[in-house]
Design an enzyme around this catalytic site. Structure first.
Site, PDB file in Angstrom:
ATOM      1  N   PRO A 351      -0.209  -1.746  -0.275  1.00 35.44           N
ATOM      2  CA  PRO A 351       0.823  -1.722  -1.329  1.00 35.44           C
ATOM      3  C   PRO A 351       0.150  -1.855  -2.685  1.00 35.44           C
ATOM      4  O   PRO A 351      -0.617  -2.790  -2.913  1.00 35.44           O
ATOM      5  CB  PRO A 351       1.685  -2.953  -1.002  1.00 35.44           C
ATOM      6  N   CYS A 436      -1.225 -12.420  -4.435  1.00 36.02           N
ATOM      7  CA  CYS A 436      -1.207 -11.793  -5.757  1.00 36.02           C
ATOM      8  C   CYS A 436      -1.818 -12.732  -6.793  1.00 36.02           C
ATOM      9  O   CYS A 436      -1.407 -13.889  -6.912  1.00 36.02           O
ATOM     10  CB  CYS A 436       0.218 -11.426  -6.152  1.00 36.02           C
ATOM     11  N   LYS A 475      -0.050 -11.093   3.531  1.00 29.97           N
ATOM     12  CA  LYS A 475      -1.287 -10.695   2.859  1.00 29.97           C
ATOM     13  C   LYS A 475      -1.774 -11.865   2.016  1.00 29.97           C
ATOM     14  O   LYS A 475      -1.013 -12.421   1.217  1.00 29.97           O
ATOM     15  CB  LYS A 475      -1.072  -9.460   1.979  1.00 29.97           C
ATOM     16  N   ALA A 563      -7.247   0.183  -0.540  1.00 30.41           N
ATOM     17  CA  ALA A 563      -6.481   0.004  -1.767  1.00 30.41           C
ATOM     18  C   ALA A 563      -7.053   0.843  -2.904  1.00 30.41           C
ATOM     19  O   ALA A 563      -6.739   2.016  -3.040  1.00 30.41           O
ATOM     20  CB  ALA A 563      -6.447  -1.478  -2.131  1.00 30.41           C
TER      21      ALA A 563
END
Length: 698
Positions: A351, A436, A475, A563
């Site tokens: 993502p 994140c 994640k 990614a």
């Protein structure tokens, strides 16, 4: 040379495939200094060893040329700065939107589709222009190519506003919408659900029952729930009504929202009647999503204390018994049997914020990706019914194995969104982001901040996995602070808490995207993980050799998530499947961009607004693709993700243009595909990805 492309099979000097050392850190420079170093010395300095014949010569300076040199630099700087966005106040943006509405180019969508001024039922009260002739006079020239909706059943949904309207067939206008888009895309938020979210009236029976079972429903929640029930029902169970017989809604804010919703109902057939941003009502939550000064804002010293405290008092993970209480009929009366997904050997596109949109994922699917995941969506925004946030959950029919990624700080927020997604969307798994590193996310207690709170991690995973049958994945990063990895201490518990798979990004939050990913630590975690928990590695996968090495070094690893490697060269999936270094030509790269534009027109639309939306996201993507160095230009292959390229020429003008890190050159590429930019066009990369170690993706 095993796996090399046919273009390098003959007439090329021998090329080394030895992986570069991880030392050094110097950037690229002018052709003069770089040309004096050997390929091995360049690799040691993390400078891409471009063949000497492609290096740009250093500029020659003379006293007479100084003025011209300064003048050329000034012109180049002015050209680049002319495309940079200025920060505008909300008042200025509102004024510009109001002026845009008065423009003849702001043609009413209903009139544009039908070509008939009388077709709009709002007539003079419509916010849009109905002057068709003025619109035609000011409309920019059509783009090259055919309307992307020609092959669809029914007319083009944009009619006269379509930038390909000249290719419309006779009678190719009307009220029908594009059936192809409806059939190929899914996971749209219905207006009924959105209204319930706006009014904070959405019910979450499964999530609330699971939270109650886990002990997360406190007395405050119970009072709010009881009060809400009392307002909606009388003692005999019938709805509570006011004097006029309508449902009573407490509070002025709810009455204002009712008025907004009534206006929305009146304009259902005219969805574009207003471009104003709807004020969103704050969602009530059992725990407010507020800043966490004690956890984050007091600096590293407090975080170190939290890490030590949470490590010493870490709870032993126990599998939650998901048998529901007999008095609660919303949960099943037997243990849940989770649906499983096998990620082994599958090529997983990570993502990716901003660039990982639906058209980009379609491109990666064509090039060989097996698993795709939507961009990270914030739970609080989803609970507010924000259309822009729900758009991140959209799925295309070509995405065979698709998941969505959500980010939240508390178990109640995450559990309710998980239930809502399970109810409203078609997804194969739901990924919870606990890694994140962005400040605005971490300061809310979400993302990497959860790595300092294993008890809260446990609560979130248990609440989410106990609410739905769909697989829950997570994640994470190696830890919050560099040098203080901690996922290896939690890896056994993560599976017990309800996760089916965990993706480990081999960097800490403090490290962000600097230095290389720690794959040895990822291997350590994979070996400690229980058999039922799949472990995926993430970080610096840029070639098929990287993929092969990680899989062979650690058979316990299920697969690797890709990614930034996919952002720079999306054909990495093809390279892995075909086990070769693809010396892709500039023409082939341009065809990939054309495919992206075609997918973008299908997704965002073929009118002026849709075209400029495509241009914006295309430019964001080009800010990454410029980092790719063609295989045929390198003395040592493959390219490494941390290499800095020197200034070099491509094998043709297009390849040279694609290697530029100037926004002005990216705009030139966009104009080759989408026509000239508007007169007031401006662009600044969101993530400043050309500052190699500061990219926010991956």
């Amino acid at each position: 040379m095993d796996g090399a492309s046919a273009e390098l099979a003959a007439g090329e000097p021998k090329i080394s495939e030895e992986p570069p050392s991880d030392g050094g850190g110097g950037g690229g420079g002018g052709g003069g200094g770089v040309a004096e170093l050997t390929p091995e010395e360049l690799v040691a300095k993390s400078i891409a060893p471009v063949k000497r014949e492609f290096l740009c010569p250093p500029p020659t300076r003379t006293c007479s040329d100084d003025a011209d040199d300064v003048d050329s630099k000034t012109k180049k700087s002015a050209l680049s700065s002319s495309f940079l966005k200025e920060k505008k106040s909300k008042r200025q943006l509102k004024r510009e939107r109001q002026q845009e509405k008065k423009s003849a180019l702001h043609l009413c969508p209903v009139v544009a589709r039908s070509g008939d001024v009388s077709s709009c039922r709002y007539n003079d009260k419509c916010h849009f222009s109905h002057d068709v002739e003025a619109f035609k006079a000011e409309k920019p020239d059509d783009l090259e190519g055919e309307c992307p909706f020609l092959s669809a059943e029914g007319p083009c949904p944009y009619g006269l506003a379509c930038r390909f309207s000249g290719t419309h067939k006779d009678g190719f206008s009307g009220e029908a919408l594009d059936g192809r888009k409806k059939n190929s895309e899914m996971n749209g938020l219905s207006k009924d659900v959105q209204k319930l979210l706006w009014k904070n009236k959405m019910k979450f029976p499964k999530a609330d029952a699971q939270l109650k079972l886990l002990g997360h429903m406190n007395s405050k929640n119970k009072k709010l729930s009881d009060k809400e029930d009392d307002n909606q029902t009388t003692s005999n169970g019938s709805p509570a009504t006011g004097e006029n017989g309508c449902l009573e809604v407490a509070g002025d804010s709810n009455n204002q929202m009712d008025q907004q919703l009534a206006e929305e109902d009146a304009s259902d057939d005219h969805p574009f009647a207003s471009d104003e941003v709807r004020p969103l009502k704050k969602v009530k939550s059992s725990v407010d999503e507020i800043d966490c000064p004690n956890e984050i804002n007091n600096g590293v010293s407090v975080l170190e204390k939290d890490l030590e405290k949470s490590s010493s008092h870490m709870e032993s993970g126990t599998t939650t018994n998901y048998i529901s209480i007999e008095t609660d009929k919303s949960l099943k009366l037997h243990p849940r049997e989770k649906k499983l997904i096998d990620f082994s050997e599958k090529l997983y596109l990570a993502p990716l914020t901003t660039v990982g949109n639906l058209p980009f994922r379609r491109v990666c699917k064509v090039l060989g990706a097996d698993v795709t995941c939507g961009e990270m969506a914030m739970c609080t925004n989803l609970l507010q019914g924000q259309a822009s946030e729900w758009a991140l959950l959209r799925r295309h029919s070509s995405e065979e194995l698709f998941g969505v990624q959500i980010c939240g700080a508390y178990p109640d927020t995450v559990a309710r969104i998980v239930e809502l997604i399970d109810q409203e969307c078609t997804v194969d798994f739901i990924d919870i982001n606990m890694g994140c590193p962005i400040d605005i996310v971490v300061n809310k207690g979400a993302g990497s901040a959860l790595l300092t709170k294993p008890t809260r991690m446990k609560s979130i995973l248990q609440a989410a996995s106990g609410t739905i049958d769909r697989p829950i994945t997570v994640k994470v990063r190696t830890g919050y602070l560099e040098g203080k990895n901690r996922i290896d201490l939690l890896i056994e518990d993560i599976g017990k808490w309800g996760a089916n798979a965990v993706t480990i990004h081999g960097r800490s939050r403090q490290q962000r995207y600097s230095k290389l990913a720690d794959w040895e630590y990822i291997y350590q975690c994979a070996r400690k993980a229980p058999d039922a928990l799949q472990v995926l590695g993430n970080g610096d996968v840029f070639t098929y050799l990287d993929w092969n090495r990680h899989k062979s070094d650690c058979p316990d690893l299920s697969t690797c998530m890709i990614a930034r490697g996919a952002l720079i060269k999306p054909w990495i999936f093809t390279e892995i499947k075909e086990q070769r270094h693809w010396d892709i030509s500039s023409g082939e790269r341009l065809n990939i961009l054309k495919e992206y534009v075609r997918f973008g027109l299908d997704h965002w639309g073929s009118d002026a607004k849709g075209v400029e939306t495509i241009r914006h996201f295309l430019l964001e993507w080009l800010s990454y693709t410029c980092r790719y160095i063609p295989v045929g230009l390198l003395d040592v292959i493959p390219q490494r993700l941390n290499w800095r390229p020197p200034s070099y020429f491509g094998r043709d003008d297009l390849e040279t243009l694609m290697a530029s890190d100037s926004a002005a050159d990216w705009i030139r590429i966009s104009e080759m595909l989408l026509g000239k930019v508007p007169a007031d066009f401006a662009f600044t990369p969101k993530h400043k990805s050309n500052a190699y170690d500061r990219a926010e993706n991956g």
